[in-house]
Design an enzyme around this catalytic site. Sequence first.
Site, mmCIF file in Angstrom:
data_model
loop_
_atom_site.group_PDB
_atom_site.id
_atom_site.type_symbol
_atom_site.label_atom_id
_atom_site.label_comp_id
_atom_site.label_asym_id
_atom_site.label_seq_id
_atom_site.Cartn_x
_atom_site.Cartn_y
_atom_site.Cartn_z
ATOM 1 N N CYS A 257 0.829 -1.211 0.000
ATOM 2 C CA CYS A 257 0.000 0.000 0.000
ATOM 3 C C CYS A 257 0.864 1.261 0.000
ATOM 4 O O CYS A 257 1.451 1.598 -1.011
ATOM 5 C CB CYS A 257 -0.990 -0.041 1.157
ATOM 6 N N HIS A 343 -3.909 -5.086 0.061
ATOM 7 C CA HIS A 343 -3.565 -5.708 1.335
ATOM 8 C C HIS A 343 -3.639 -7.232 1.251
ATOM 9 O O HIS A 343 -4.711 -7.817 1.435
ATOM 10 C CB HIS A 343 -4.505 -5.205 2.438
ATOM 11 N N GLU A 345 -2.645 -9.364 3.382
ATOM 12 C CA GLU A 345 -3.026 -9.938 4.679
ATOM 13 C C GLU A 345 -4.535 -9.862 4.889
ATOM 14 O O GLU A 345 -5.080 -10.530 5.770
ATOM 15 C CB GLU A 345 -2.297 -9.211 5.815
#
Length: 367
Positions: A257, A343, A345
């Site tokens: 990001c 993202h 994760e």
Amino acid sequence: MSQKKEALLLLEDGTAYKGLALGISGTTGGEICFNTGMTGYQEIYTDPSYYGQIIVNTNSHIGNYGVQLEDEEESASVKIRGMVCNTFSPIYSRYTADFSLQEYFERANIVGVSNVDTRHIVRHVRQRGVMNAIISSEILDEKELMAELKKIPSMDGLELSSEVTTENSYFVGDESASQWRIAVMDYGIKKSILKNLTSRGCYCKVFPAKTPFEEVMAWQPDGFFISNGPGDPAAMLYAVENVNQMIKTSKPLFGICLGHQLLALSSGINTYKMHHGHRGLNHPVKNLITGFCEITSQNHGFAVNPDEIENHPDIEITHVNLNDKTIEGIRRKDYPAFSVQYHPEASPGPHDSRYLFDEFIKLLRAS
């Protein structure tokens, strides 16, 4: 606070919405943006990348599963400035919840507004672009509230990572059982990212945002992780210089990001503020290396310049957004460094992209 008190949401262009107050009674302002995720509101509110922003939750009911502190906090505190939703639930149904979202906001001193037409707000922001806004359950006069709104600085050119970063370095993981030492630059790191690194054999030292490169290198890391975070990446010259020096060590580097934007800036590629950004859990991204598509979790209002990347001799585009063709991933051809705009994760969101942590591990093994 009772859900009977009136509140006013006022946008920078003068558009106003009257609703009911939630959280504490007060006034708050920031850049308004919307997130389309149907779940994961607690993870969103504690994501440091949302620092300085008012979040419009587009799902019709917010708060109905309450708050669970142990598993769903992405940082030590709520980071959003305010929240806007349609139906705010004062009760919750999940038996493992610690308490209601209303109590959660009261503890965090968050001001919000419900019972407004979030579909209209989203369409307005999509058409006009992101802008500053203000919520108040104290000032219900639009002219008076507009005077307060004009005091809020624009996100464009705003450096915010230094306001959400850790004050002191700290360690995550088991040093004796880990294979690699990873220097993590905390520009607004999420806990889920650290969990993904430590579960793959990484021992992490998390450094404050403005830690000098020499201090980071003194720990003798095997690789670097450049975190997500809030604000305008172009205003972070200190971070751009650090990332540039990290790249030149030839140690593996992975950015997510904001980290993606900093990798681009350190490679001589400019960033720009998007019209209304990407925030949600269902953004389709194509991996140009494998040809596969992944559904991704995203939260960013800035992007990297595609023309400058396409003409860059040392940068390869690895991922593109299938909705608007923005650049979602790059890698250096001359150094073991790569990044993605979204993202992997998740938290909240799908796990399609967690393989990117494994790609980082492959680089560490090869180094």
